[in-house]
Design a protein around this motif. Structure first.
Motif, mmCIF file in Angstrom:
data_model
loop_
_atom_site.group_PDB
_atom_site.id
_atom_site.type_symbol
_atom_site.label_atom_id
_atom_site.label_comp_id
_atom_site.label_asym_id
_atom_site.label_seq_id
_atom_site.Cartn_x
_atom_site.Cartn_y
_atom_site.Cartn_z
ATOM 1 N N ASP A 132 1.021 -1.092 0.368
ATOM 2 C CA ASP A 132 -0.084 0.147 -0.085
ATOM 3 C C ASP A 132 1.422 1.160 0.202
ATOM 4 N N ILE A 133 0.863 2.299 -0.994
ATOM 5 C CA ILE A 133 1.675 3.434 -0.946
ATOM 6 C C ILE A 133 0.439 5.047 -1.236
ATOM 7 N N ASP A 134 1.081 5.528 -0.423
ATOM 8 C CA ASP A 134 0.082 6.733 -0.453
ATOM 9 C C ASP A 134 0.391 7.892 -0.998
ATOM 10 N N SER A 135 -0.272 8.704 -1.496
ATOM 11 C CA SER A 135 1.087 9.907 -1.316
ATOM 12 C C SER A 135 -0.398 11.367 -1.228
ATOM 13 N N ASP A 136 0.589 12.483 -0.704
ATOM 14 C CA ASP A 136 -0.532 13.700 -0.239
ATOM 15 C C ASP A 136 -0.621 14.354 -1.409
ATOM 16 N N LYS A 137 -0.559 14.091 -2.521
ATOM 17 C CA LYS A 137 -0.848 14.288 -3.791
ATOM 18 C C LYS A 137 -2.202 13.608 -4.696
ATOM 19 N N LEU A 138 -2.852 14.805 -5.594
ATOM 20 C CA LEU A 138 -3.872 13.719 -6.468
ATOM 21 C C LEU A 138 -3.210 13.327 -7.590
ATOM 22 N N ASN A 139 -3.855 11.879 -7.999
ATOM 23 C CA ASN A 139 -3.285 11.412 -8.942
ATOM 24 C C ASN A 139 -1.911 11.759 -9.452
ATOM 25 N N ASP A 140 -1.251 10.617 -8.020
ATOM 26 C CA ASP A 140 0.346 10.575 -8.247
ATOM 27 C C ASP A 140 0.601 9.440 -9.164
ATOM 28 N N PHE A 141 -0.074 8.069 -8.603
ATOM 29 C CA PHE A 141 0.439 6.955 -9.327
ATOM 30 C C PHE A 141 -0.451 6.994 -10.976
ATOM 31 N N ASP A 142 0.108 5.666 -11.486
ATOM 32 C CA ASP A 142 0.041 6.294 -13.020
ATOM 33 C C ASP A 142 0.432 4.461 -13.667
ATOM 34 N N GLU A 143 0.272 4.418 -14.465
ATOM 35 C CA GLU A 143 1.061 2.634 -14.914
ATOM 36 C C GLU A 143 2.167 2.299 -15.469
ATOM 37 N N VAL A 144 2.713 3.598 -15.135
ATOM 38 C CA VAL A 144 4.282 3.202 -14.803
ATOM 39 C C VAL A 144 4.977 3.152 -13.174
ATOM 40 N N ASP A 145 4.023 3.581 -12.464
ATOM 41 C CA ASP A 145 4.301 2.882 -10.927
ATOM 42 C C ASP A 145 4.029 1.351 -10.940
ATOM 43 N N LYS A 146 2.652 1.269 -11.504
ATOM 44 C CA LYS A 146 1.712 0.034 -11.396
ATOM 45 C C LYS A 146 3.231 -1.055 -12.026
ATOM 46 N N ARG A 147 3.240 -0.787 -13.359
ATOM 47 C CA ARG A 147 4.361 -1.755 -14.067
ATOM 48 C C ARG A 147 5.306 -2.090 -13.049
ATOM 49 N N TYR A 148 6.388 -1.063 -12.707
ATOM 50 C CA TYR A 148 7.829 -1.084 -12.051
ATOM 51 C C TYR A 148 7.094 -1.691 -10.900
ATOM 52 N N LEU A 149 6.103 -1.263 -10.071
ATOM 53 C CA LEU A 149 5.933 -2.074 -8.557
ATOM 54 C C LEU A 149 5.098 -3.479 -8.750
ATOM 55 N N GLU A 150 4.196 -4.370 -9.647
ATOM 56 C CA GLU A 150 3.948 -5.545 -9.770
ATOM 57 C C GLU A 150 5.369 -6.276 -10.086
ATOM 58 N N GLN A 151 6.326 -6.095 -10.574
ATOM 59 C CA GLN A 151 7.250 -6.252 -11.079
ATOM 60 C C GLN A 151 8.233 -6.652 -9.595
ATOM 61 N N LEU A 152 8.334 -5.475 -9.035
ATOM 62 C CA LEU A 152 9.043 -5.533 -7.410
ATOM 63 C C LEU A 152 8.321 -6.756 -6.928
ATOM 64 N N MET A 153 6.227 -6.554 -7.031
ATOM 65 C CA MET A 153 5.729 -7.357 -5.829
ATOM 66 C C MET A 153 6.274 -9.326 -6.527
ATOM 67 N N GLN A 154 6.646 -9.381 -8.274
ATOM 68 C CA GLN A 154 7.163 -10.445 -8.335
ATOM 69 C C GLN A 154 8.315 -11.590 -7.102
ATOM 70 N N LEU A 155 9.193 -10.312 -7.279
ATOM 71 C CA LEU A 155 10.138 -10.322 -6.438
ATOM 72 C C LEU A 155 9.847 -11.204 -5.169
ATOM 73 N N VAL A 156 8.939 -10.238 -4.693
ATOM 74 C CA VAL A 156 7.971 -10.552 -2.428
ATOM 75 C C VAL A 156 7.820 -11.856 -3.131
ATOM 76 N N ALA A 157 7.044 -12.220 -4.020
ATOM 77 C CA ALA A 157 5.934 -13.496 -4.297
ATOM 78 C C ALA A 157 7.437 -14.674 -3.898
ATOM 79 N N SER A 158 9.086 -14.367 -4.760
ATOM 80 C CA SER A 158 9.430 -14.946 -4.618
ATOM 81 C C SER A 158 10.439 -15.899 -3.358
ATOM 82 N N TRP A 159 9.792 -14.478 -2.398
ATOM 83 C CA TRP A 159 10.139 -14.838 -1.166
ATOM 84 C C TRP A 159 9.472 -16.233 -0.362
ATOM 85 N N TYR A 160 8.570 -16.528 -0.725
ATOM 86 C CA TYR A 160 7.542 -17.086 0.185
ATOM 87 C C TYR A 160 8.116 -18.776 -1.018
#
Length: 160
Positions: A132-160
């Protein structure tokens, strides 16, 4: 001993992710403790991007339970069907919310949060946790965040 992250604040968002991801991989390389790795991951994301709040909620005890985070005090437990985290858990998908006030059922842990992205970690068809990532700015996240954070979460999944 961990070194400070090297991220040029003037870089465009995508270039920051490209610089940060290998640093996170190096930071957690060889460490087998899930909590230690997630703690460093959360700190690296907050330090690298200056997000308002970064943390994880683990799927346990029939709800989402707060894990390592960086930022203001947070909600400790979230039912599966509540808020953005619950929606991400239930749908098994990343959710980007440009304006949290417009999201039905949003849980306001902090009134300073304006936009949010939640990314699930899925292993063997089960959501293990949500980032969960929150911003103190409106509309601060986009498809770039989605793509890279999903890649990062694939790494986290490998830790299980």
């Amino acid at each position: 001993m961990a070194e400070s992250l090297l991220i040029d604040a003037s870089l465009p968002k995508e270039e920051k992710y490209k610089a940060l991801l290998p640093q996170i991989e190096a930071l957690v390389s060889g460490e087998t403790d899930l909590i230690a790795n997630i703690s460093n991951l959360v700190a690296a994301l907050r330090q690298g991007f200056g997000f308002f709040w970064v943390g994880v909620y683990f799927n346990k005890e029939q709800q989402l339970v707060l894990g390592p985070f960086q930022g203001p005090v947070a909600c400790t437990r979230i039912p599966y069907h509540k808020g953005v985290c619950g929606a991400s858990y239930t749908r098994h998908e990343t959710i980007i919310v440009p304006d949290v006030e417009a999201f039905p059922g949003h849980i306001a842990c902090s009134g300073d949060s304006k936009s949010e992205i939640v990314v699930p970690v899925i292993k063997d068809g089960e959501v293990k946790l949500v980032l969960d990532i929150d911003s103190d700015k409106l509309n601060d996240f986009d498809e770039v965040d989605k793509r890279y954070l999903e890649q990062l979460m694939q790494l986290v999944a490998s830790w299980y």
